[in-house]
Design a protein around this motif. Structure first.
Motif, mmCIF file in Angstrom:
data_model
loop_
_atom_site.group_PDB
_atom_site.id
_atom_site.type_symbol
_atom_site.label_atom_id
_atom_site.label_comp_id
_atom_site.label_asym_id
_atom_site.label_seq_id
_atom_site.Cartn_x
_atom_site.Cartn_y
_atom_site.Cartn_z
ATOM 1 N N LEU A 26 0.802 -1.220 0.000
ATOM 2 C CA LEU A 26 0.000 0.000 0.000
ATOM 3 C C LEU A 26 0.839 1.277 0.000
ATOM 4 O O LEU A 26 0.283 2.377 -0.073
ATOM 5 C CB LEU A 26 -0.930 0.002 1.216
ATOM 6 C CG LEU A 26 -2.043 -1.041 1.223
ATOM 7 C CD1 LEU A 26 -2.903 -0.891 2.471
ATOM 8 C CD2 LEU A 26 -2.903 -0.943 -0.032
ATOM 9 N N HIS A 27 2.148 1.143 0.084
ATOM 10 C CA HIS A 27 2.986 2.350 0.090
ATOM 11 C C HIS A 27 2.881 3.056 -1.257
ATOM 12 O O HIS A 27 2.943 2.417 -2.312
ATOM 13 C CB HIS A 27 4.447 1.999 0.399
ATOM 14 C CG HIS A 27 5.281 3.186 0.740
ATOM 15 N ND1 HIS A 27 5.722 4.086 -0.213
ATOM 16 C CD2 HIS A 27 5.739 3.649 1.934
ATOM 17 C CE1 HIS A 27 6.438 5.036 0.378
ATOM 18 N NE2 HIS A 27 6.453 4.796 1.687
ATOM 19 N N LEU A 294 3.715 9.561 8.466
ATOM 20 C CA LEU A 294 3.673 8.531 7.434
ATOM 21 C C LEU A 294 2.704 8.901 6.326
ATOM 22 O O LEU A 294 1.765 9.669 6.547
ATOM 23 C CB LEU A 294 3.224 7.203 8.050
ATOM 24 C CG LEU A 294 4.123 6.583 9.106
ATOM 25 C CD1 LEU A 294 3.396 5.448 9.807
ATOM 26 C CD2 LEU A 294 5.423 6.083 8.489
ATOM 27 N N PRO A 295 2.894 8.353 5.124
ATOM 28 C CA PRO A 295 1.879 8.526 4.078
ATOM 29 C C PRO A 295 0.534 7.995 4.559
ATOM 30 O O PRO A 295 0.469 6.984 5.274
ATOM 31 C CB PRO A 295 2.422 7.680 2.913
ATOM 32 C CG PRO A 295 3.883 7.568 3.154
ATOM 33 C CD PRO A 295 4.049 7.565 4.643
ATOM 34 N N SER A 296 -0.530 8.654 4.184
ATOM 35 C CA SER A 296 -1.860 8.258 4.655
ATOM 36 C C SER A 296 -2.212 6.824 4.262
ATOM 37 O O SER A 296 -2.960 6.140 4.956
ATOM 38 C CB SER A 296 -2.917 9.219 4.103
ATOM 39 O OG SER A 296 -2.905 9.218 2.680
ATOM 40 N N GLU A 297 -1.641 6.351 3.150
ATOM 41 C CA GLU A 297 -1.968 5.011 2.665
ATOM 42 C C GLU A 297 -1.527 3.909 3.636
ATOM 43 O O GLU A 297 -2.081 2.800 3.625
ATOM 44 C CB GLU A 297 -1.306 4.764 1.301
ATOM 45 C CG GLU A 297 -1.864 5.617 0.174
ATOM 46 C CD GLU A 297 -1.133 6.943 0.034
ATOM 47 O OE1 GLU A 297 -1.226 7.552 -1.051
ATOM 48 O OE2 GLU A 297 -0.456 7.379 1.001
ATOM 49 N N PRO A 328 5.702 0.308 10.009
ATOM 50 C CA PRO A 328 5.448 1.242 8.907
ATOM 51 C C PRO A 328 6.543 2.303 8.764
ATOM 52 O O PRO A 328 6.870 2.710 7.651
ATOM 53 C CB PRO A 328 4.102 1.880 9.283
ATOM 54 C CG PRO A 328 3.464 0.906 10.205
ATOM 55 C CD PRO A 328 4.582 0.299 10.976
ATOM 56 N N HIS A 329 7.108 2.734 9.887
ATOM 57 C CA HIS A 329 8.193 3.716 9.833
ATOM 58 C C HIS A 329 9.427 3.137 9.150
ATOM 59 O O HIS A 329 10.099 3.819 8.362
ATOM 60 C CB HIS A 329 8.558 4.185 11.243
ATOM 61 C CG HIS A 329 7.518 5.059 11.883
ATOM 62 N ND1 HIS A 329 7.286 6.356 11.475
ATOM 63 C CD2 HIS A 329 6.644 4.817 12.889
ATOM 64 C CE1 HIS A 329 6.319 6.883 12.217
ATOM 65 N NE2 HIS A 329 5.909 5.970 13.074
ATOM 66 N N LEU A 330 9.742 1.894 9.449
ATOM 67 C CA LEU A 330 10.891 1.244 8.817
ATOM 68 C C LEU A 330 10.696 1.122 7.307
ATOM 69 O O LEU A 330 11.607 1.438 6.521
ATOM 70 C CB LEU A 330 11.105 -0.143 9.426
ATOM 71 C CG LEU A 330 11.673 -0.172 10.844
ATOM 72 C CD1 LEU A 330 11.503 -1.562 11.450
ATOM 73 C CD2 LEU A 330 13.139 0.223 10.853
ATOM 74 N N VAL A 331 9.529 0.659 6.903
ATOM 75 C CA VAL A 331 9.239 0.523 5.471
ATOM 76 C C VAL A 331 9.333 1.876 4.779
ATOM 77 O O VAL A 331 9.951 2.003 3.714
ATOM 78 C CB VAL A 331 7.840 -0.096 5.269
ATOM 79 C CG1 VAL A 331 7.405 0.025 3.811
ATOM 80 C CG2 VAL A 331 7.829 -1.558 5.707
ATOM 81 N N HIS A 332 8.752 2.886 5.390
ATOM 82 C CA HIS A 332 8.747 4.221 4.768
ATOM 83 C C HIS A 332 10.159 4.786 4.637
ATOM 84 O O HIS A 332 10.504 5.386 3.602
ATOM 85 C CB HIS A 332 7.871 5.166 5.579
ATOM 86 C CG HIS A 332 7.720 6.523 4.979
ATOM 87 N ND1 HIS A 332 7.317 6.719 3.672
ATOM 88 C CD2 HIS A 332 7.956 7.772 5.493
ATOM 89 C CE1 HIS A 332 7.287 8.021 3.410
ATOM 90 N NE2 HIS A 332 7.683 8.670 4.496
ATOM 91 N N GLU A 333 10.999 4.584 5.643
ATOM 92 C CA GLU A 333 12.371 5.095 5.568
ATOM 93 C C GLU A 333 13.167 4.378 4.488
ATOM 94 O O GLU A 333 13.906 5.006 3.725
ATOM 95 C CB GLU A 333 13.052 4.957 6.931
ATOM 96 C CG GLU A 333 14.547 5.267 6.924
ATOM 97 C CD GLU A 333 14.897 6.676 6.495
ATOM 98 O OE1 GLU A 333 16.071 6.910 6.142
ATOM 99 O OE2 GLU A 333 14.002 7.560 6.496
ATOM 100 N N PHE A 334 13.027 3.069 4.393
ATOM 101 C CA PHE A 334 13.764 2.314 3.376
ATOM 102 C C PHE A 334 13.337 2.733 1.973
ATOM 103 O O PHE A 334 14.177 3.052 1.117
ATOM 104 C CB PHE A 334 13.539 0.821 3.577
ATOM 105 C CG PHE A 334 14.254 -0.060 2.574
ATOM 106 C CD1 PHE A 334 15.606 0.078 2.333
ATOM 107 C CD2 PHE A 334 13.553 -1.029 1.857
ATOM 108 C CE1 PHE A 334 16.269 -0.734 1.411
ATOM 109 C CE2 PHE A 334 14.193 -1.843 0.941
ATOM 110 C CZ PHE A 334 15.552 -1.696 0.710
#
Length: 379
Positions: A26-27, A294-297, A328-334
Motif C-alpha cells: 500500500l505504500h 507517514l503517508p496516509s496510505e 510502517p516507519h521502517l518501510v517508509h524510511e527504506f
C-alpha cells in the motif's frame, strides 16, 4: 512501464516478513511486491490469502528478475550476511532484519559490498522507530533532557523451542534492540567494552555455539566524552517475560521505559534545593504513535493488524502495534531513501557499528571481562 517515483520490492521470508508485505503493497512509492519463501505451502497460503501474485521459492530466482529494485530479507540470523552481500552484488537495494551479521568479518564484507555496489543497505532495527523511542528522541532534540549522563538498555526474551539455530545463541549476538536506542539518541559509537556472562545453562544449549551463558552484561565506553552505556541481554533459562527497554539519564530530565505494556516514565529535576539533594518529579508519559509522519496510505498500520495470520501471531504484535508501531516507519524510511537517492538512517556503516558492539561484548565475556576495542567502519 514503471513510473520513476515507484519501485518494485521483494520480501524474503514470510514467517515474520508477512507482516511487512502488506505495508509495502500500500505504500504510494511501491509498484509491485513479490513474496518469497522456501516453504512452498506457506508461500501459496499467504499469497492466496493476501492476494500476492508474484511468488518465488528461492532468493536466487527472485534476484534474476530485472524489474525488482529492492529486497527485504526477513530470514534466519546466520544467513543475513551471505544473503545481504548476494542482494547488493546483484545490483539491488537491501533491507535486512537484525542483526546485520554475527562476525566482524561479515560486517566488513557487507559494508564493502554496499560501497562497491552503490546500492542502499538498511538494517531494519525496530527499537529506534518505536513510539517510545521517537518521543525520547524529540525530547532530547529540543533540549528537554539536557546533557546525557548515562545510558542503559536491556532485552529479555526466552527462546526455548524456537527454530534450532537459536539454541544456545550468545546473548550479545542478538542485542541490537538494546544497544541501538542508546547509540542512536547519543549519536555515538561504542569504542571499548568490558562484558561478563552470568548464570548457567544445561549442556545441550552450550553445544552449538560453545556459549555457556544465558545472560551477558556489558559496559560500553562511547566516543563522546564522559559517556558510557550498560546493556544486559538474556536468551535462555531466565524467569522473565519479554522486555525491551531503554533508560536515558540527563542533567535536566531522565526517561525510563522497561515495561512492555506500561507508559514511558519521565523524571525531572526540580530547581528548589531541599536538604542534601534535589527532588525529582515523576510522571508517566503516554507516547503518540507518530502516524502523522507517514503517508496516509499506510498510517492505519499503526493501529490495525488485519494482515496478520491469526494462527501464527508473532510476539512483536502481541506487544502492541508490531514492535510498538515501528514497522510502517521502517518501510517508509527504506523506500524513501531509495526514491530520494540518499542513504537510509540506519545505513551499512551505522548498522555495522551497532552490531559490532554486541559481537565484541560476547568476545569480552568469553575472556572474563577483558577489554575489547570495537572496530570502526567508515563511510
Amino acid at each position: 512501464m514503471r513510473k520513476r517515483n515507484k519501485i518494485n520490492v521483494g520480501i524474503v521470508g514470510l514467517q515474520f516478513g508477512g507482516q511487512f508485505a502488506p505495508i509495502y503493497k500500500l505504500h504510494p512509492n511501491i509498484g509491485e511486491v513479490a513474496i518469497c519463501d522456501t516453504n512452498k505451502q506457506l508461500l501459496q497460503n499467504y499469497g492466496d490469502k493476501f492476494n500476492f501474485e508474484r511468488r518465488y521459492s528461492s532468493l536466487d530466482d527472485l534476484l534474476e528478475e530485472d524489474d525488482i529494485d529492492a529486497i527485504h530479507l526477513v530470514t534466519s540470523i546466520h544467513s543475513h550476511a551471505t544473503q545481504s552481500i548476494q542482494v547488493l552484488n546483484s545490483g539491488k537495494h537491501c533491507a535486512c532484519t537484525v542483526p546485520m551479521a554475527t562476525t566482524i568479518e561479515e560486517l566488513n564484507a557487507i559494508v564493502a559490498a554496499q560501497q562497491t555496489s552503490g546500492k542502499n543497505y538498511m538494517m531494519m532495527e525496530t527499537a529506534v522507530y518505536t513510539h517510545q523511542y521517537l518521543y525520547a528522541q524529540e525530547a532530547y532534540k529540543h533540549g528537554e533532557l539536557g546533557a546525557i549522563q548515562f545510558l542503559r538498555g536491556a532485552h529479555y526474551q526466552d527462546m526455548e523451542n524456537w527454530p534450532p539455530y537459536w539454541k544456545g545463541l550468545p546473548p550479545m549476538h542478538y542485542s541490537t534492540h538494546a544497544i541501538a536506542p542508546l547509540l542512536s539518541i547519543s549519536d555515538a559509537k561504542a569504542v571499548k567494552v568490558h562484558a561478563f556472562g552470568s548464570g548457567t545453562m544445561r549442556e545441550e544449549l552450550q553445544q552449538q555455539y560453545g556459549n555457556p551463558y544465558p545472560i551477558e552484561t556489558a559496559i560500553f565506553q562511547l566516543d563522546r566524552k564522559c559517556l558510557s552505556a550498560e546493556v544486559t541481554r538474556s536468551l535462555f533459562e531466565t524467569a522473565r517475560s519479554y522486555m525491551e527497554s531503554f533508560n536515558i539519564y540527563g542533567k535536566k530530565a531522565s526517561l525510563e521505559w522497561h515495561l512492555e505494556n506500561e507508559p514511558l516514565v519521565r523524571f525531572e529535576m526540580e530547581n528548589k534545593i531541599e536538604g542534601r539533594g534535589r527532588v525529582s518529579t515523576y510522571s508517566k508519559v503516554v507516547t503518540e504513535n507518530r502516524s502523522e509522519t507517514l503517508p496516509s496510505e499506510i498510517s492505519h498500520f499503526m493501529t490495525k493488524q488485519e494482515h496478520l495470520d491469526e494462527d501464527n501471531p508473532h510476539l512483536s504484535v502481541l506487544q502492541g502495534g508490531a514492535h510498538h508501531g515501528s514497522h510502517p516507519h521502517l518501510v517508509h524510511e527504506f523506500v524513501s531513501s531509495i526514491i530520494e537517492n540518499r542513504l537510509p538512517k540506519i545505513d551499512a556503516v551505522t548498522a555495522a557499528n551497532w552490531t559490532a558492539a554486541g559481537i565484541c561484548a560476547h568476545d569480552s565475556a568469553m575472556q572474563g571481562g577483558k577489554e575489547i576495542t570495537i572496530p570502526t567502519f567508515n563511510k
